[in-house]
Design an enzyme around this catalytic site. Structure first.
Site: not given
Ligand code: NDP
Length: 317
Positions: A138, A141-142
């Site tokens: 992701c 997200c990261d």
């Protein structure tokens, strides 16, 4: 073991942000919801490192901690959160009949499906070893952790193209590694990828191994071993992180033949609603969303599902 019969106004299947948010709202509406957590309590967020984009956490929060907090919040209002899985559903008439792996048969006036989707992985051992330490599924997200760094995205579909484009704004260099010589992504997404200066597509290559340092406090990815699918030649690419973007599988097997699904396996919901093709069954979070796939959108749709379930049951009183 004898079967145990139970009855509930609202049964929630799944324990990511959608399921827990639905449980908070349903419990506060006095529906006394029962929630089955499934095989991965807390869902996909429990395998990411830090969540920095969920409003309300100025310093970020770990996925595990956030899911634990959501669970406690739902329990505070009386939600009955259970360890275990639903193994069979019958949506042919109401109340719906739900079988669980703890030998219960539950009659439910409404059901909220929040079983999510699971990222597909390459299936190489090193992927698991570095998961959360340089291997992610992701970018939103990261990606932030790779600001100014060099990363690779694996895949050739819209998700891979989108992840590569997103990362190109943060990272110094993004390699898009694809197993063929043609992208599957839509033309618009392909154009974006091919016209972004710091994205380089590596055609006809498949990751064989992810390499890095493995010491406890310095565990990190340093490279990826690729194999050319045409020539068989192996090469090493130096990178700081790798994003696997080869698709997701919606966790919808249980509902095949029970409610309408899209061709890609995601549950169909009415636009702007969580209503499915069966009255009284609602779907929230990634199981019905292959576009946004964010914790906050999943939580929002969990709230919608609980409100819609409550309004339906109240209107039928
Ligand atoms: P897709 O199934 O479309 O693409 C998966 C990609 O990964 C393919 O290029 C495939 O290669 C590759 N792949 C699959 N398995 C492996 C493997 N084991 N090793 C290496 N490569 C592999 O999945 P997406 O997640 O990209 O998209 C899913 C759906 O969601 C699509 O319908 C897509 O259009 C949609 N979507 C739409 C978006 C948007 O509109 N903004 C954004 C994201 C997704 P190959 O091509 O060779 O099969």
């Amino acid at each position: 073991m004898p079967e145990i019969f139970e009855k509930t106004k609202c049964l929630i299947i799944g324990s990511g942000p959608a399921g827990y948010t639905a449980a908070i709202y349903a419990a506060r509406a006095d529906m006394k919801p029962v929630l089955y957590q499934g095989i991965q309590p807390g869902g996909q967020l429990t395998i990411t490192t830090e969540i920095e984009n969920f409003p309300g956490y100025p310093n970020g929060i770990s996925g595990i901690e956030m899911m634990e907090d959501l669970k406690k919040q739902a329990e505070r209002f009386g939600a009955d959160i259970r360890w275990g899985s639903v193994v069979k559903v019958d949506f042919s008439k109401r109340p719906f009949v739900i079988h669980t792996d703890d030998n219960k048969i539950i009659h439910a006036d409404s059901v909220i499906i929040a079983t999510g989707a699971s990222a597909k992985w390459l299936g190489i051992p090193s992927e698991n070893k570095f998961s959360g330490y340089g291997v992610s599924a992701c970018a939103v997200c990261d990606g932030f952790f790779y600001k100014g760094k060099v990363v690779a995205v694996v895949g050739g579909g819209d998700t891979a193209a989108e992840e590569a484009t997103y990362l190109s704004k943060l990272c110094k260099k993004v390699y898009l590694v694809h197993r063929r010589d043609e992208l599957r992504a839509s033309k618009a997404m392909q154009n974006k990828v091919l016209n972004t200066a710091n994205i380089e597509v590596i055609w006809n290559n498949l990751p064989q191994e992810i390499v890095g340092t493995e010491e406890e406090f310095t565990k990190a990815v340093t490279g990826i071993i690729l194999k050319n699918t045409k020539t068989g030649k192996e090469s090493k690419l130096d990178i700081d992180g790798v994003f696997i973007a080869i698709g997701h599988n919606p966790n919808s097997e249980l509902f095949v033949g029970q409610i309408e699904l899209h061709d890609n396996g995601y549950i169909k919901t009415e636009p702007g609603s969580t209503k499915t093709s069966v009255e009284g069954v609602f779907a929230a979070g990634d199981i019905q969303d292959y576009y946004y796939r964010q914790a906050i959108t999943a939580a929002g749709s969990g709230c919608m599902a609980a409100i819609e379930a409550e309004r339906l049951l109240s209107s039928e009183k």
